[in-house]
Design a protein around this motif. Structure first.
Motif, mmCIF file in Angstrom:
data_model
loop_
_atom_site.group_PDB
_atom_site.id
_atom_site.type_symbol
_atom_site.label_atom_id
_atom_site.label_comp_id
_atom_site.label_asym_id
_atom_site.label_seq_id
_atom_site.Cartn_x
_atom_site.Cartn_y
_atom_site.Cartn_z
ATOM 1 N N THR A 54 -0.741 -11.968 -4.361
ATOM 2 C CA THR A 54 -0.729 -13.193 -5.142
ATOM 3 C C THR A 54 -2.109 -13.506 -5.696
ATOM 4 O OG1 THR A 54 1.078 -14.052 -3.798
ATOM 5 C CG2 THR A 54 -0.175 -15.645 -5.068
ATOM 6 N N VAL A 55 -3.157 -13.351 -4.880
ATOM 7 C CA VAL A 55 -4.518 -13.604 -5.354
ATOM 8 C C VAL A 55 -4.855 -12.689 -6.522
ATOM 9 C CG1 VAL A 55 -6.959 -13.493 -4.715
ATOM 10 C CG2 VAL A 55 -5.309 -14.493 -3.139
ATOM 11 N N HIS A 56 -4.429 -11.434 -6.424
ATOM 12 C CA HIS A 56 -4.709 -10.493 -7.525
ATOM 13 C C HIS A 56 -3.942 -10.875 -8.791
ATOM 14 C CE1 HIS A 56 -5.169 -6.745 -9.757
ATOM 15 N NE2 HIS A 56 -3.846 -6.701 -9.855
ATOM 16 N N ASN A 57 -2.668 -11.237 -8.642
ATOM 17 C CA ASN A 57 -1.828 -11.488 -9.815
ATOM 18 C C ASN A 57 -2.246 -12.723 -10.605
ATOM 19 O OD1 ASN A 57 -0.294 -9.243 -9.252
ATOM 20 N ND2 ASN A 57 1.329 -10.377 -8.215
ATOM 21 N N VAL A 58 -2.915 -13.665 -9.974
ATOM 22 C CA VAL A 58 -3.320 -14.879 -10.692
ATOM 23 C C VAL A 58 -4.820 -14.886 -10.976
ATOM 24 C CG1 VAL A 58 -1.444 -16.235 -9.710
ATOM 25 C CG2 VAL A 58 -3.644 -16.157 -8.544
ATOM 26 N N SER A 59 -5.497 -13.778 -10.714
ATOM 27 C CA SER A 59 -6.935 -13.694 -10.959
ATOM 28 C C SER A 59 -7.190 -13.055 -12.323
ATOM 29 C CB SER A 59 -7.613 -12.870 -9.856
ATOM 30 O OG SER A 59 -7.210 -11.507 -9.937
ATOM 31 N N ALA A 60 -8.467 -12.994 -12.699
ATOM 32 C CA ALA A 60 -8.844 -12.378 -13.974
ATOM 33 C C ALA A 60 -8.665 -10.869 -13.950
ATOM 34 C CB ALA A 60 -10.298 -12.732 -14.298
ATOM 35 N N ARG A 61 -8.491 -10.273 -12.776
ATOM 36 C CA ARG A 61 -8.303 -8.819 -12.645
ATOM 37 C C ARG A 61 -6.828 -8.422 -12.627
ATOM 38 N NH1 ARG A 61 -12.769 -5.852 -10.667
ATOM 39 N NH2 ARG A 61 -14.635 -7.121 -10.318
ATOM 40 N N SER A 62 -5.940 -9.335 -12.955
ATOM 41 C CA SER A 62 -4.508 -9.034 -12.855
ATOM 42 C C SER A 62 -4.064 -7.958 -13.832
ATOM 43 C CB SER A 62 -3.693 -10.308 -13.088
ATOM 44 O OG SER A 62 -3.986 -10.855 -14.378
ATOM 45 N N GLY A 63 -4.843 -7.705 -14.885
ATOM 46 C CA GLY A 63 -4.476 -6.675 -15.846
ATOM 47 C C GLY A 63 -4.776 -5.268 -15.384
ATOM 48 N N HIS A 64 -5.435 -5.140 -14.233
ATOM 49 C CA HIS A 64 -5.779 -3.822 -13.696
ATOM 50 C C HIS A 64 -4.994 -3.567 -12.407
ATOM 51 C CE1 HIS A 64 -9.127 -3.301 -16.556
ATOM 52 N NE2 HIS A 64 -9.314 -4.612 -16.411
ATOM 53 N N ASN A 65 -5.266 -2.427 -11.781
ATOM 54 C CA ASN A 65 -4.460 -1.988 -10.628
ATOM 55 C C ASN A 65 -4.767 -2.804 -9.379
ATOM 56 O OD1 ASN A 65 -3.251 0.014 -12.149
ATOM 57 N ND2 ASN A 65 -4.775 1.560 -11.598
ATOM 58 N N PHE A 66 -3.746 -2.925 -8.550
ATOM 59 C CA PHE A 66 -3.869 -3.456 -7.196
ATOM 60 C C PHE A 66 -3.566 -2.304 -6.240
ATOM 61 C CE2 PHE A 66 -3.831 -6.551 -3.863
ATOM 62 C CZ PHE A 66 -2.887 -6.116 -2.956
ATOM 63 N N VAL A 67 -4.576 -1.804 -5.556
ATOM 64 C CA VAL A 67 -4.460 -0.631 -4.697
ATOM 65 C C VAL A 67 -4.640 -1.070 -3.244
ATOM 66 C CG1 VAL A 67 -5.321 1.682 -4.200
ATOM 67 C CG2 VAL A 67 -5.419 0.794 -6.539
ATOM 68 N N GLN A 68 -3.738 -0.644 -2.372
ATOM 69 C CA GLN A 68 -3.830 -1.034 -0.972
ATOM 70 C C GLN A 68 -3.832 0.195 -0.073
ATOM 71 O OE1 GLN A 68 -0.528 -3.203 0.648
ATOM 72 N NE2 GLN A 68 0.974 -2.179 -0.659
ATOM 73 N N ILE A 69 -4.577 0.098 1.019
ATOM 74 C CA ILE A 69 -4.652 1.140 2.046
ATOM 75 C C ILE A 69 -4.338 0.498 3.385
ATOM 76 C CG2 ILE A 69 -6.148 2.768 3.252
ATOM 77 C CD1 ILE A 69 -7.711 3.166 0.749
ATOM 78 N N ASP A 70 -3.404 1.102 4.105
ATOM 79 C CA ASP A 70 -3.041 0.617 5.436
ATOM 80 C C ASP A 70 -3.945 1.300 6.452
ATOM 81 O OD1 ASP A 70 -1.842 -0.378 7.693
ATOM 82 O OD2 ASP A 70 0.190 -0.092 6.940
ATOM 83 N N CYS A 71 -4.753 0.516 7.154
ATOM 84 C CA CYS A 71 -5.730 1.066 8.099
ATOM 85 C C CYS A 71 -5.171 1.271 9.500
ATOM 86 C CB CYS A 71 -6.957 0.150 8.178
ATOM 87 S SG CYS A 71 -7.769 -0.131 6.599
ATOM 88 N N LEU A 72 -3.898 0.978 9.718
ATOM 89 C CA LEU A 72 -3.304 1.135 11.048
ATOM 90 C C LEU A 72 -3.178 2.606 11.406
ATOM 91 C CD1 LEU A 72 -0.515 -1.593 10.861
ATOM 92 C CD2 LEU A 72 -2.490 -1.616 12.371
ATOM 93 N N GLY A 73 -3.906 3.037 12.419
ATOM 94 C CA GLY A 73 -3.816 4.411 12.910
ATOM 95 C C GLY A 73 -4.378 5.460 11.976
ATOM 96 N N ILE A 74 -5.160 5.077 10.973
ATOM 97 C CA ILE A 74 -5.698 6.048 10.037
ATOM 98 C C ILE A 74 -6.887 6.774 10.655
ATOM 99 C CG2 ILE A 74 -7.326 4.466 8.906
ATOM 100 C CD1 ILE A 74 -6.486 5.787 6.236
ATOM 101 N N LYS A 75 -7.002 8.068 10.390
ATOM 102 C CA LYS A 75 -8.108 8.860 10.927
ATOM 103 C C LYS A 75 -9.303 8.809 9.975
ATOM 104 C CE LYS A 75 -5.143 12.039 13.504
ATOM 105 N NZ LYS A 75 -4.779 13.469 13.728
ATOM 106 N N GLU A 76 -10.468 9.175 10.501
ATOM 107 C CA GLU A 76 -11.698 9.064 9.713
ATOM 108 C C GLU A 76 -11.647 9.950 8.474
ATOM 109 O OE1 GLU A 76 -14.708 10.101 12.456
ATOM 110 O OE2 GLU A 76 -14.393 8.367 13.771
ATOM 111 N N THR A 77 -11.218 11.190 8.637
ATOM 112 C CA THR A 77 -11.195 12.110 7.498
ATOM 113 C C THR A 77 -10.176 11.677 6.444
ATOM 114 O OG1 THR A 77 -9.626 13.490 8.736
ATOM 115 C CG2 THR A 77 -11.966 14.063 8.888
ATOM 116 N N LYS A 78 -9.029 11.174 6.878
ATOM 117 C CA LYS A 78 -8.004 10.734 5.928
ATOM 118 C C LYS A 78 -8.476 9.497 5.178
ATOM 119 C CE LYS A 78 -3.132 9.481 5.494
ATOM 120 N NZ LYS A 78 -2.966 10.402 4.348
#
Length: 415
Positions: free
Chosen positions: A52-76
């Motif tokens: 929601t913060v992204h969609n109503v901000s000035a950056r809404s015209g660009h990508n919203f990229v998310q990474i889930d950090c649960l159980g992620i390894k250092e190299t990945k």
């Protein structure tokens, strides 16, 4: 302040003060470009808040990229956030930083990052530059960072599990997502919104008593738990309007039974609660009406309060008005002589049943050396012997009825 993919859009006018203040803070944060840390319990909608913060901000015209950090390894994590260069064909695989150029990068549960990944993120935030894996080229980064965590990051810093300098880089704006227990006034709007999302629940309704149960339930997974309860209602009961009893069953259907309750079910001792089981079957076929007579309401309350051996009875819900307290029954006006005779017989009555005393006396007469504790042991052995006779010699069945193991039964019969 709405988003098509946001739980926040369920009510255009937030009714609870906690939710109203939360939406206002999100709106203020969307007007800036500072890093945002969303702190709150599990299931409070931190992912949707970041969207929601992204969609109503000035950056809404660009990508919203998310990474889930649960159980992620250092190299990945390094490959996911920085990208990599193939040393054979020299093709560059874009990472999250490159994909979020001009937009927003969201890290879910940032407190789960390993120490090396925390150092990598810190270096990225300090320099605003990065180099893909296997590449010596350096690129500038331009993204807005939003992180979330259900853990206390300050406590993790004190225990050495999270970098203090990284925490101060990501929590320029800290917004706490309120739990569902703090915004019970919004539960009705949330329920109606969730029903509209379910294909089979668009024409379904929740009765006032069922809504009261949902509003007084203590949620441990917040909106996620409420969504599961509504989906369980639609997928279990064929009713156009769900009753309070059906909501209670849907709540406890998602609660794992304890070991003792599973043992009771395994031994098929559900006959101890015939009224409760019969009422459940009846309630599924004929849901109770909204306005019920006082006698029916009292019967339901006794069923809920008396089902202590069932998995549905871990929490007691009072549906409908409370029944009137029982009035003390006045003593009948008997003649004084009869009352005196009854009281005299009560004083002279033996403290224990005569049949029990007679049996103990018989045991003690067989062996004068037996004390009261030895007589009790002999009584137990006699009970087990009669139980084996009753089971036609089937000792395993007798052990199940007595509630002991087969080995214990043999030992008690031997000694």
């Amino acid at each position: 302040m709405t988003s098509d993919h946001s739980v926040l859009a369920v009510a255009k006018r937030p009714t609870s003060a906690a939710f109203h203040g939360f939406v206002r803070r999100l709106h203020m944060a969307s007007q800036t470009d500072d890093p945002v840390l969303l702190a709150g319990e599990v299931g409070t909608g931190k992912r949707q808040s970041a969207t929601t913060v992204h969609n109503v901000s000035a950056r809404s015209g660009h990508n919203f990229v998310q990474i889930d950090c649960l159980g992620i390894k250092e190299t990945k994590f390094e490959l996911e956030i920085l990208g990599s260069l193939n040393p054979f064909n020299h093709q560059l695989r874009q990472g999250a930083v490159s994909l979020a150029e001009g937009g927003t990068l969201y890290l879910h549960e940032v407190g789960e990052l390993p120490p090396a990944s925390q150092t990598l993120l810190l270096r990225l935030m300090e320099s605003n530059t990065y180099s893909p894996v296997n590449s010596s080229d350096t690129y500038n980064s331009d993204f807005r960072l939003i992180t979330s965590s259900s853990q206390d990051l300050m406590a993790m810093v004190e225990h050495g599990k999270f970098r203090n300098d990284l925490l101060h880089h990501i929590n320029t704006l800290t917004i706490r997502t309120p739990s569902l227990n703090e915004r019970r006034e919004d539960i009705a709007d949330l329920v109606n919104s969730i029903l509209q999302e379910i294909p089979g629940g668009r024409h379904k309704q929740v009765s006032p008593e069922a809504m009261e149960v949902l509003c007084h339930h203590k949620y441990t997974a917040n909106i996620l738990e409420l969504r599961n309860i509504i989906h369980r209602l639609v997928g279990t009961f064929e009713a156009q309007c769900y009753s309070g009893l059906q909501v209670v069953q849907a709540i406890h259907a998602g609660t794992p039974s304890s070991k003792s309750e599973r043992v009771i079910e395994k031994k098929s001792q559900r006959s101890m609660l015939p009224d409760f089981n019969g009422y459940l079957d009846q309630a599924q076929n004929n849901p109770p009406a909204f306005a019920q007579p006082e006698q029916q309401v009292g019967a339901q309350q006794s069923i809920f309060q008396g089902a202590s051996h069932s998995a549905y009875a871990s929490t007691t819900y009072h549906i409908g008005p409370q029944t009137a307290p029982a009035q003390p029954v006045a003593e009948p006006a008997w003649p004084s002589a009869k009352v005196a005779d009854i009281r005299s017989r009560q004083v002279q009555a033996p403290p224990q049943p005569p049949s029990w005393q007679a049996r103990v006396a018989d045991m003690e007469s067989e062996d004068e050396s037996m004390g009261p504790f030895t007589a009790l042991k002999a009584q137990e052995r006699d009970y087990i012997a009669r139980l084996v006779d009753y089971c036609n010699g089937d000792k395993k069945k007798a052990a199940d009825i007595a509630g002991v193991t087969l080995r214990t039964l043999y030992r008690k019969l031997k000694h």
